[in-house]
Every structure is written in C-alpha cells, then in structure tokens.
Design an enzyme around this catalytic site. Structure first.
Site, mmCIF file in Angstrom:
data_model
loop_
_atom_site.group_PDB
_atom_site.id
_atom_site.type_symbol
_atom_site.label_atom_id
_atom_site.label_comp_id
_atom_site.label_asym_id
_atom_site.label_seq_id
_atom_site.Cartn_x
_atom_site.Cartn_y
_atom_site.Cartn_z
ATOM 1 N N LYS A 2 0.974 -1.161 -0.012
ATOM 2 C CA LYS A 2 -0.238 -0.057 0.146
ATOM 3 C C LYS A 2 0.981 1.239 0.183
ATOM 4 O O LYS A 2 1.958 1.159 0.645
ATOM 5 C CB LYS A 2 -0.967 0.087 1.281
ATOM 6 C CG LYS A 2 -1.890 1.051 1.217
ATOM 7 C CD LYS A 2 -2.922 0.773 2.340
ATOM 8 C CE LYS A 2 -3.794 2.061 2.411
ATOM 9 N NZ LYS A 2 -4.876 1.635 3.731
ATOM 10 N N SER A 53 -9.750 1.832 2.874
ATOM 11 C CA SER A 53 -8.961 2.355 2.111
ATOM 12 C C SER A 53 -8.020 1.528 1.384
ATOM 13 O O SER A 53 -7.263 1.880 0.560
ATOM 14 C CB SER A 53 -8.151 3.413 3.116
ATOM 15 O OG SER A 53 -7.197 2.843 4.044
ATOM 16 N N SER A 78 -9.950 -0.719 6.999
ATOM 17 C CA SER A 78 -9.398 -0.591 5.716
ATOM 18 C C SER A 78 -8.636 -1.578 5.270
ATOM 19 O O SER A 78 -8.370 -1.589 3.915
ATOM 20 C CB SER A 78 -8.603 0.995 5.851
ATOM 21 O OG SER A 78 -9.071 1.980 5.804
#
Length: 486
Positions: free
Chosen positions: A77, A152, A176
């Site tokens: 990420k 997210s 997330s």
C-alpha cells in the site's frame, strides 16, 4: 505461463526444486499484472526494474528452503514508506516524494526474501471506504468493475483478488483491510494494535492505525503476518509481546470453542442477504463443534460517532506536517507564508481529507474539546470494556465484516455519512485495539460476503485456527472472479 493460482507454499517448492527461478516467477507476476491491471487500477507504481534485480540477486544466492516467502512477489500500500520508491499515500500533496528510508515492515519483507513489485492505490491518506478518494484514479472491484473495491486498502485487496499478486500489505484504521478484503472475497487481517511496527507508515490516526496482511487464503495470510510482526524500538507503540508462529494452530479441531454472536451486529442497516450468509456460517461452525451463543455489545452503536471524532482529531494533528515547505506539493503565486500554507493545503489535499481535518480541528477547539473529543475517549473505554466482558467467557466474536456487499462506483461519493456507516462493524475493533479478520463466507447477488472474526489481544493464532477450520470445510475461498483466469 501464470502461477497466480498456486499458494506461496507451492511456489516455494517449485523454487527450492529449481523447477522455476525467482526471476522467471517475477516475470510471470509482472505478466499477470500487465494482463489485469488496466481493468482494475490497483497499482500506483510498478517497480519492474528493481523487482527483476532483486529476483536475480535471490537466484544468485540461492533460495532458502526454510523461508517460505523467499523469492515471492508482494505489493505494498502506498502509505508504507519505501526507500527510493515514490510514496504518495495517493495524495497530490505528496506527489513526487521519494523517501530516503524504509518502513520497518518494508525491511522485514526484503529480509524474508519477498520482492516488492509495486505500490498500491488507496483512498488518499487512508481516508475512505470505497477506493474512490484516491487523487490519481479509483480502483475497481475484482468481481465487478462497476462496483467499489472498498477502502482504504483498495489496491491491496483488488490486486490479490484479481490474480495480479499473491500477497499484499494494507493498513487498517477503521476497517481499511477487512472491508476491501470482504468486498473482494479474500482474507484480510488487522493485527492487535502494537503487533506490527508503524514506523514508516504515513500516519492517519496514530492510536488506531495498524499495518496488516492480505492474501487469498488463511494460511498465506498467517505466513505474511509471521514476516511483519515483532517489536521495533523505532515505534513507541510497538509491543514486545512474544511473536508466535501464526500458522501453528491451523488445522486444529475447534470442538468446544466458544464463539459470541453480538445481536448488535445483526440489527438495523444490515443487508438481509449478508445476515443470511453470516448466520449460515455460524451454523457451519456449530457443526464443526463450536458453541455459538448470542451476546450483547451495548456500546458498539456509538462506535462510528466516537471513531470519527477521535480519528479526525488525530488526523488534524498528524496532517499539519504537510505545509508546502519541507517536502511534497508547494503552491505557486503566493503572497506570503500564510498564503503558502493555505494554498498548498487547499490545492494538495482532496475533499475527504479536508473534511476530516476540519472535523478534527473543530473537535479539538476550545469550546468543543470537553464536549466531543474528551467524551469520545470516555465512550471508547466503554466499548473496550464491552469486549473485555465478552472475552471473559468466549474465545472469539463472530459477525459480518460489512453491512452490505460492494456498491456501485459513484453511488455514495456525495453522501459521506452513508460511506462512514459502511464501517459500522469494523470500527469497534480498532477502537479496542483488538485483532480481527475477514474471510470469504458466501455471496449476495454474485458479490462476495465477508465474515469477521474478532479475537482477544495478541491472540491472532486462535482467529487463524477458526478461520482455517471454516475455510477447509467450505469452498468460498476457491471461487474466483472472471478476471483472475484471464
């Protein structure tokens, strides 16, 4: 040839037996990415040249037969700092920033032979639950490209589910990792707060953020947690609790285990088809010998309100460091220092980030601090106590990961409240600092449904034990989206 359907254990055997080299495997992974990425938009950067160099170096020294991750590719990420590789947290304000250091987890990946193949798309600064708040592009759901992938950690889930990479890292502040894992039909775990170092994670809400693993199966998820866990002197919130082998209880019988089913997790706002799948999953665990009983977590209904006060307040403080001066985006045509701050932040931050900064600044203001921020902290304690009471009697808590399956892209962009409520079931776990996993548990209208298992602090092993027992006796994890086989 694609190897995306093989587990990391199977891939490792091929590497050890010299049936394939790390370089060949990396090239195959890059080929998987180029075939699927245009439809998914999971990546912000593919680090092809460095990945091939790393793979060649691994081949030169030889595969370590005792390290199951050696020579395997992973994607990370984009809020996890990687030395020499642009890291933006999907925000314009960090565009072009090349970190001079690695996050602790990034070092741990390379120490275990994992090859970082790229940086993944996300909601800007990890603020969002749909993947649509990226300043670059929205990621698409692996199962249906007209649906949101969740957020997210949108790219982290969609890249694994679409067969581009076998493993990824995400971060979880209010759901997330677990929510996009549920929406994409894979396994995502938020570890206990402090289990994994946050050094080098671009901060959103420091008392809630936690890095965690995403993978197609429970065992692979546990194998990745083995790699990234452990005490780190660079992170003052890191715990020096001993790190077990998280795969050690996988395959064990779950007979006699006590699992709690909170009635609040099946109330208003929970889609009937989701409820149906999760209750069926609970029945399945009973057939495997577990004892499942209804309980109450009375303060969980305040979780969303508490979270958005605390998380936004912490974000308001953390994001003050992005000022257009030291690094990142700097506005042009400025009159004075104040103008530089205002313009750089107004142009550099997206609308959702601005909304949360404003909400947090308000909650911390003189007239509001006691009424909102302080009170939110007190209610957070009540939520923690609710969990502690249930865990006096039960081994795990079970419920849906999300109230609904994935929704249409664009459907909630202008409705922040309905977007916030999508994290209703995951938020309390972060507030209490507990570990929680989402595993595939069925389908609703052709879209994956995730089951959440919540454990005691530092007891990820028990979560994996029950998750693996469910996975071994069901086929949900074997189903793949059409794009996976392309």
């Amino acid at each position: 040839m694609s190897y995306n359907n093989k587990s990391i254990k199977e891939l490792h055997e091929l590497l050890v037996n010299k049936e394939i080299s790390a370089l060949e495997l990396t090239k195959a992974t890059l080929s998987d990415i180029s075939a699927r990425e245009p439809q998914i938009d999971a990546f912000l950067k593919i680090t092809e040249e460095k990945a091939l160099q790393d793979a060649a170096a691994i081949d030169a020294r030889g595969i370590n037969p005792d390290v199951v991750t050696d020579g395997i590719s992973i994607a990370v990420k984009d809020n996890i700092v990687t030395e020499g590789i642009e890291t933006t947290a999907a925000s314009k304000i960090l565009g072009g920033w090349i970190p001079p250091y690695n996050a602790t987890v990034a070092n741990k990946l390379s120490e275990s032979g994992l090859i970082t193949i790229g940086k993944l798309n996300m909601d800007e600064f990890a603020m969002g639950g749909s993947g649509e708040n990226s300043s670059v592009k929205p990621t698409k759901n692996a199962w249906d490209q007209t649906k949101v992938p969740g957020g997210s950690s949108s790219g982290s889930a969609a890249s694994v589910a679409s067969g581009q990479v076998r493993l990824s890292l995400g971060s979880d502040t209010g759901g997330s990792i677990r929510q996009p894992a549920a929406f994409n039909g894979i396994v995502g775990l938020k570890p206990t707060y402090g289990r994994v170092s946050r050094f080098g994670l671009i901060a959103f809400a420091s008392s809630l953020d936690q890095i965690g693993p995403l993978a197609p199966t429970v065992e692979e998820n546990a194998q990745l947690l083995n790699v990234i866990s452990g005490f780190d002197k660079n992170d003052s919130t890191s715990s020096n609790v001993a790190v077990p082998d998280f795969t050690s209880k996988i395959g064990q019988d779950i007979k006699g285990m006590k699992i709690a089913l909170p009635k609040e997790y099946f109330g208003e706002g929970i889609d009937e088809k989701v409820k149906e799948q999760i209750l069926a999953a609970a029945k399945h665990l009973e057939k495997l010998g577990a004892i499942v009983e209804e309980v109450s977590l009375p303060h969980s209904k305040y979780g969303v309100a508490v979270y958005y006060i605390i998380a936004s307040s912490e974000a308001s403080s953390n994001l003050q460091r992005f000022d257009g001066i030291r690094y990142g985006y700097r506005a042009q045509d400025i009159k004075n220092l104040e103008d530089l701050y205002v313009k750089s932040r107004s142009e550099g931050f997206g609308p959702e980030v601005q909304r949360r900064i404003m909400l947090g600044t308000f909650s911390l203001s003189a007239g509001s601090y006691d009424k909102h921020f302080k009170k939110a902290g007190q209610v957070r304690t009540l939520i923690i106590n609710d969990f502690a009471k249930v865990f006096e009697k039960y081994d795990l808590i079970l419920g849906p990961t999300t109230p609904t399956p994935a929704w249409d892209l664009g459907a909630r962009v202008d409705d922040p409240l309905s977007m916030y409520l999508a994290d209703l079931l995951t938020i309390p776990v972060n507030l209490a600092g507990l570990p929680g996993i989402s595993i595939p548990a069925g389908f609703a209208d052709g879209l994956p449904v995730g089951m959440q298992l919540i454990g005691k602090r530092y007891d990820e092993e028990t979560i994996y034990k029950v998750a693996a027992a469910f996975e071994a006796t069901t086929d949900f994890h074997k189903k793949q989206p059409i794009i996976f086989g392309k």
